[in-house]
Write an enzyme that holds these catalytic residues in place. Structure first.
Site, PDB file in Angstrom:
ATOM      1  N   HIS A 366       0.829  -1.205   0.000  1.00  9.49           N
ATOM      2  CA  HIS A 366       0.000   0.000   0.000  1.00  9.49           C
ATOM      3  C   HIS A 366       0.862   1.253   0.000  1.00  9.49           C
ATOM      4  CE1 HIS A 366      -2.715  -2.831   2.457  1.00  9.49           C
ATOM      5  NE2 HIS A 366      -2.543  -3.228   1.225  1.00  9.49           N
ATOM      6  N   CYS A 679      -4.666  -0.603 -18.877  1.00 12.39           N
ATOM      7  CA  CYS A 679      -4.314   0.227 -17.718  1.00 12.39           C
ATOM      8  C   CYS A 679      -3.307  -0.426 -16.767  1.00 12.39           C
ATOM      9  CB  CYS A 679      -5.559   0.640 -16.950  1.00 12.39           C
ATOM     10  SG  CYS A 679      -6.426  -0.737 -16.195  1.00 12.39           S
TER      11      CYS A 679
HETATM   12  C1  PEP Z   1      -4.051  -4.548 -13.248  1.00 12.37           C
HETATM   13  O1  PEP Z   1      -4.255  -5.616 -12.691  1.00 12.37           O
HETATM   14  O2  PEP Z   1      -3.366  -4.424 -14.277  1.00 12.37           O
HETATM   15  C2  PEP Z   1      -4.598  -3.302 -12.711  1.00 12.37           C
HETATM   16  C3  PEP Z   1      -4.467  -2.171 -13.351  1.00 12.37           C
HETATM   17  O3  PEP Z   1      -5.211  -3.365 -11.500  1.00 12.37           O
HETATM   18  P1  PEP Z   1      -4.395  -3.457 -10.123  1.00 12.37           P
HETATM   19  O4  PEP Z   1      -2.971  -3.241 -10.402  1.00 12.37           O
HETATM   20  O5  PEP Z   1      -4.986  -2.424  -9.244  1.00 12.37           O
HETATM   21  O6  PEP Z   1      -4.719  -4.853  -9.677  1.00 12.37           O
END
Ligand code: PEP
Ligand code: MG
Length: 752
Positions: A366, A679
């Protein structure tokens, strides 16, 4: 050997006068070995100190050859002395030369000595060296004598900490490691570079007088400090939500039990009785406990070691500082150094520090997520830095290459400052590109958005030129709090996010909790394999109250503005459908209650499981958009836990198998007209972003600080050429596209 307490106290008093007396570090060390040898009627007394993590060096001796001082060295683990340092426990024998592991150092002339007793010189479980006495005759050392030597070693370690043995130029005795320049290599958690001044999150405690004249006074001080510490601990257990119930409660109760442990108190009193100041007694007992506990295999008991450490620290703070630690003022350009830190604590430091270095920590912790949100250069797993850094030391942190220079010398500083200047020039270039679309040389435009998760992120939307927020991780707001935010509080946050976005689209991802993302106030399910466990949309659907409350908050926070919501980690179409139905139902219900409907509503899913890549076309027709979560998709594709540094690094996001999977997603979305974005972290790295664009992604969402470098690379590149370079590497049988692409990028002078 002064087995009786009076004798041991006399030796301690003599040591104290050495510490207070004149002379440089080496002279003091020489005096110490002479004193100990005389008091113990030993022919030899030697002090070996750690030169570095693996090497012990003979730093002073009475009895062995003087020319071996500072030249005789051995590895930790090697010989009897090395073994004492490695195991952090004493070793006694009446015939060293036949003891298993004995290694004779010819330069010392020690072959004539038979009996041997050695104890570690350690402080709070950290071994600094070894103290040895030897005799020609075969004699048996009594337990009390070993104990007395341990007490002396304890005092030596305190003297070391207080700087008593530093040479005139700081490093003469090998104990100068806390004054000279040091380099640490960790793991890069957040890029960027910073120069500043060390600020220790938990200041180290220095005891300037390790020896006490009056045991009664020390016992009284200890009793008072113990009482104050217990009040602290009780407050912690009963206190605001930390005690809680269930598992948390059990943990804190165990902690309280330690605080009241009679055995601990008895051992402390005994250490005081032998002449130590109360603080040093605490450290000694803690070092002993550590050595014992580290040999225990049971993971639960080993975990309790942290509790014990923590209690010992609390007790020490009461003894040294007389109470709860008040955070000292942060110096300007503070670089925060900590063993570990929670996201809430880090937020408290926002705006007051220029970089963060953790001894532990991980890439997906975190604190790391928050540091990224704050664009703080950050390095994790910088081993032993809390031990070697002193408050006020100059330090440079290079988050790009995970290197830390502590107390850097001129040349290093110059090179670093040059890098900072270059980075500033690059930032200047990014600023000029801010309002330009990211259009490649062959005319492809890629929309660049930013990932966000705390309100502190949002100011970057303007500075970075992001076209919107492609991923808003709503769980971060939940993770940095001590209790579950209610509907009003959530709605207020979402509303402020939309205010800050000023009309640009924000894709809110519903709570993605479980596995690596744990809410401190939620019971943690024990799962054999949490990454594949009960998490994200699975939690949302099984606990519909929580998800429904979040959806209501989002609709309320939108106040009639356009709203985009997406769900994390769906693995089959029906999960998405159920969640989508919930959103539509809540919007209708709230509208009936008089809340404004969002001007437009887009509902999509994150593509993070390979199974969804192969879902029926219908799913892609039913959704308003798809956002590829490359971080999770990759961990499931390669069956490699993204939290596990060891396996995470084995697989390249530019691996052709993975790229083929991504290409299938693009082709399907193109064919069905489904809006698509990417993303995961990879979108924020220029070379990877070029590949994603070459494969057909037209929208990428990344850390705000990555937008400039990615845009610069896209503007300079020809995607047709990138595709051709990838094709060539694939044809040639490469596993990953990386090497081929790098060669091509270099030949074109692309800024990747
Ligand atoms: C991912 O899994 O690529 C993502 C963008 O979500 P997180 O990193 O928050 O799991
Ligand atoms: Mg994910």
């Amino acid at each position: 050997m002064p087995a009786d307490k009076g004798g041991s106290r006399a030796l301690l008093r003599a040591l104290r006068s050495v510490m207070a007396g004149a002379g440089d570090g080496q002279q003091r060390l020489d005096q110490v070995v002479r004193l100990v040898a005389n008091n113990m009627v030993a022919e030899v007394c030697s002090i070996y100190l750690k030169r570095d993590e693996r090497t012990l060096e003979l730093c002073a001796t009475k009895g062995l050859r003087q020319d071996a001082v500072h030249s005789a060295r051995l590895r930790v683990g090697q010989g009897l002395v090395g073994r004492i340092a490695e195991r952090a426990e004493p070793f006694v024998t009446d015939d060293a030369q036949t003891a298993p592991g004995f290694r004779y150092l010819p330069e010392t002339g020690e072959e004539i000595y038979h009996s041997f007793v050695g104890v570690p010189i350690q402080r709070l479980g950290e071994v600094m060296g070894v103290l040895v006495v030897q005799n020609r005759t075969r004699r048996h050392y009594h337990e009390d004598e070993v104990e007395a030597l341990e007490i002396v070693a304890m005092v030596i370690s305190e003297m070391t900490e207080a700087g008593a043995f530093l040479g005139s130029e700081g490093t003469a005795t090998g104990l100068g490691r806390r004054v000279g320049p040091l380099v640490f290599e960790g793991t890069a958690a957040c890029d960027g570079v910073a120069e500043g001044v060390v600020h220790l999150h938990e200041p180290r405690l220095v005891v300037f007088d390790p020896i006490a004249d009056d045991a009664a006074t020390e016992r009284k001080r200890l009793a008072e400090a113990m009482e104050a510490m217990r009040v602290d601990v009780d407050r912690l257990v009963e206190g605001n939500g930390l005690g809680g119930s269930g598992e948390h409660r059990e943990i804190f109760e165990a902690y309280r039990m330690f605080a009241h442990d009679k055995g601990w108190r008895r051992r402390l009193d005994e250490a005081i009785e032998s002449g130590l100041a109360a603080e040093v007694a605490v450290e000694k007992v803690q070092s002993d406990a550590r050595a014992r506990m580290e040999r225990v295999a049971d993971p639960y008991l080993r975990e309790r070691l942290h509790d014990l450490d923590d209690l010992a620290h609390r007790l020490l703070r009461h003894l040294v500082g007389g109470g709860d630690p008040q955070a000292p003022e942060l110096p300007p350009n503070a670089v925060l150094i900590a063993r570990n830190i929670g996201p809430g604590e880090l937020m408290d430091h926002a705006g007051k520090i220029v970089a963060l270095v953790l001894e532990e920590g991980s890439l997906t912790s975190h604190a790391t997520i928050v540091a990224r949100a704050l664009a703080l250069p950050m390095v994790v797993q910088a081993e032993r830095i809390t031990r070697d850094a002193n408050p006020g030391d100059r330090i440079v942190v290079d988050g790009d290459i995970a290197r830390i220079d502590l107390r850097p010398e001129g040349g290093i500083l110059d090179a670093f400052r040059e890098k900072v200047a270059l980075a500033e020039q690059a930032r200047e270039i990014y600023r000029t590109l801010r309002d330009k679309p990211a259009t490649t040389r062959d005319g492809v435009t890629v929309r660049l958005k930013m990932n966000a998760g705390v309100l502190a992120d949002l100011p970057s939307i303007d500075a970075s030129g992001a076209e919107g927020v492609g991923l808003y991780r709503t769980e971060l707001q939940f993770m940095i709090r001590r209790n579950l935010p209610g509907r009003e509080a959530q709605a207020a946050v979402y509303s402020r996010v939309l205010d800050a976005a000023e009309g640009r689209e924000v894709m809110f991802r519903t709570l993605d909790i479980g596995s690596d993302k744990i809410l401190p106030y939620m019971r943690r399910e024990k799962e054999p394999n949490p990454a594949l466990g009960w998490r994200a949309i699975r939690v949302g659907l099984d606990r519909p109250k929580l998800l429904r409350m979040q959806i209501q908050s989002l609709v309320r926070g939108a106040k009639g503005r356009p709203l985009s919501i997406m769900f994390p980690m769906a693995a089959e179409a029906d999960e998405y459908r159920e969640a989508r139905g919930m959103v539509e139902g809540e919007v209708a219900r709230l509208a009936a209650l008089g809340h404004p409907r969002p001007e437009s509503l887009k509902i999509g899913f994150m593509l993070e499981t390979p199974s969804l890549v192969y879902a029926a076309d219908r799913l892609f027709e039913e959704t308003d958009f798809v956002s590829v979560g490359g971080n999770d998709l990759m961990q499931f594709f390669f069956a490699a836990d993204r939290e596990n540094e060891r396996v995470r690094k084995r697989y390249d996001v530019l691996n052709f198998s993975f790229l083929r999977l991504l290409r299938q997603i693009v082709e399907r979305c193109d064919r069905l007209g489904t809006a698509l974005s990417f993303c995961g972290e990879a979108a924020g790295r220029p070379l990877e972003a070029l590949v994603l664009a070459a494969i057909g992604f037209r929208e990428l969402s990344m850390r705000p600080a990555a937008i400039g470098p990615v845009k610069r690379a896209l503007l300079a590149a020809d995607l047709g050429e990138a595709s051709a370079a990838m094709e060539r590497a694939d044809q040639a049988g490469a596993t990953s596209a990386r090497a081929g692409l790098l060669a091509w990028a270099e030949s074109r002078g692309l800024p990747v």
